[in-house]
Design an enzyme around this catalytic site. Structure first.
Site, short mmCIF file in Angstrom:
data_model
loop_
_atom_site.label_atom_id
_atom_site.label_comp_id
_atom_site.label_asym_id
_atom_site.label_seq_id
_atom_site.Cartn_x
_atom_site.Cartn_y
_atom_site.Cartn_z
N LYS A 1 0.82 -1.21 0.06
CA LYS A 1 -0.12 -0.13 -0.02
C LYS A 1 0.69 1.24 0.03
O LYS A 1 0.30 2.26 -0.71
CB LYS A 1 -1.02 -0.02 1.32
CG LYS A 1 -2.35 -0.68 1.06
CD LYS A 1 -3.16 -0.67 1.96
CE LYS A 1 -4.48 -1.56 1.91
NZ LYS A 1 -5.69 -1.25 2.65
N LYS B 1 -6.24 -15.84 -9.03
CA LYS B 1 -7.57 -15.72 -8.47
C LYS B 1 -8.44 -14.71 -8.67
O LYS B 1 -8.03 -13.42 -9.30
CB LYS B 1 -7.21 -15.26 -6.76
CG LYS B 1 -8.08 -15.66 -5.95
CD LYS B 1 -7.65 -15.57 -4.29
CE LYS B 1 -8.57 -14.29 -3.46
NZ LYS B 1 -8.21 -13.44 -2.76
N LYS C 1 -10.99 -8.40 -6.48
CA LYS C 1 -12.13 -7.35 -6.56
C LYS C 1 -11.34 -6.01 -7.16
O LYS C 1 -12.02 -5.26 -7.63
CB LYS C 1 -12.89 -7.17 -5.33
CG LYS C 1 -12.17 -6.51 -4.31
CD LYS C 1 -13.03 -6.34 -3.04
CE LYS C 1 -12.30 -5.95 -1.98
NZ LYS C 1 -12.55 -6.39 -0.58
#
Ligand code: TRP
Length: 331
Positions: free
Chosen positions: A115, A197, A200
């Site tokens: 991040k 995977k 989102k």
């Protein structure tokens, strides 16, 4: 343990764009916990502001996240659903646990490194101490089990370390939580890159089916799903795309893989993809209409979050008071 009962706790970021991977691998199954566990699901708005937020959007997504969880089957009568900032004990214990978390430990967190690389203009102290607040979320409720995605495992291990450190100094204050890695049996992969995977935050919209996607989009995304040059609907090594579509179809219809192979025997991929799209859209339709109904009833959502916060605050206060006494605070 919270009194007589085991406790389950999970925190959810206030973002409305959950995928069918989140639904099938996690949320859809969370309801089952409430039969045996005292269950807490918390919309983590305090965590959300570690990255820049647009206030009106954060507010809307907080309602949406709560509505989506209810629409996916979490009954507010059986689960404590609440918003993190409504229970001040989270921020309080978060601060206390900051003082029992080492700089070196936080520096090793891969999510912090990722991040801070992504938000180089806003590497704030909250982003750094995020895992200590997450530990507070969990430890306040004497949580036994924490359902999380694999990406949160490192944070959970730190929460365990913090709990053990505190306990070894002050006696048994916190239950040491166990992770429950959601979706290990039921991993839903990207429709465009079926070895990865379904995520989102994927930038390719065709790779991801979201719980709130309209039917047309769902059908189109499945139609464009990557498969292979074979033509047989069969679950086999090397057929990652088809395997993923079969898994999704199986989850939504309850059919076994061998039944699916028989159903599509002699039919092409086009037919199969359409069937998967329709099964998915049909299964999500009631979730979507319930979501829309709930979003039109803010007063109801507010009553759920109020009642949830009240219940959570009562449970949290017991732990927080114990912690304060142990620390030597005058209470
Ligand atoms: N960090 C989690 C995530 O990004 C959200 C979270 C906050 C959480 N507090 C938690 C998850 C406590 C489990 C338990 O997904």
């Amino acid at each position: 343990m919270l009194g007589e009962m085991k406790a389950v706790f999970s925190g959810v970021q206030p973002s409305g764009n959950l995928t069918i991977g989140n639904y099938l691998g996690a949320i859809k199954n969370f309801g089952a916990f409430s039969e045996e566990y005292k269950s807490f699901y918390c919309v983590v708005d305090l965590h959300a502001i570690t990255v820049t937020q647009v206030p009106a959007e954060l507010r809307r997504r907080t309602y949406e996240t709560l509505a989506l969880y209810i629409a996916c089957g979490l009954d507010p009568a059986k689960n404590t659903l609440f918003v993190q900032s409504h229970v001040p004990a989270h921020a309080e214990l978060g601060w206390i646990l900051d003082c029992f978390t080492m700089f070196g430990e936080l520096s090793r967190m891969t999510q912090f490194k990722d991040k801070s690389a992504k938000h180089a203009e806003n590497i704030n102290a909250g982003l750094f101490t995020y895992p200590a607040l997450m530990a507070a979320d969990i430890l306040l409720y004497q949580t036994d089990v924490v359902p999380v995605g694999a990406d949160q495992k490192q944070h959970l291990e730190l929460a365990r370390d913090i709990a053990q450190r505190f306990n070894s100094r002050f006696g048994d204050v916190f239950t040491v939580p166990e992770p429950y890695i959601a979706g290990t049996g039921m991993k839903i992969m990207s429709l465009q890159e079926p070895t990865a995977k379904m995520s989102k935050s994927d930038e390719n919209p065709n790779a991801v089916v979201r719980i709130l996607d309209p039917k047309d989009d769902i059908i189109r995304k499945f139609r464009r799903a990557v498969t292979d040059s074979d033509t047989v609907v069969r679950f086999a090594e090397g057929k990652d795309g088809i395997n993923n579509l079969m898994t999704i179809y199986s989850c939504f219809t309850g059919k076994r893989l061998d039944e699916i192979e028989r159903e599509f025997d002699g039919r092409g991929y086009g037919d199969f993809k359409l069937a998967v799209g329709e099964a998915c859209a049909d299964a999500l339709a009631p979730v979507q209409s319930e979501f829309a109904r709930l979003m039109a009833d803010k007063a109801y959502l507010e009553s759920v979050m109020r009642a949830g916060a009240e219940d959570a605050a009562r449970c949290a206060a017991r732990t927080l008071n114990k912690v304060k006494k142990k620390l030597g605070f005058v209470i």
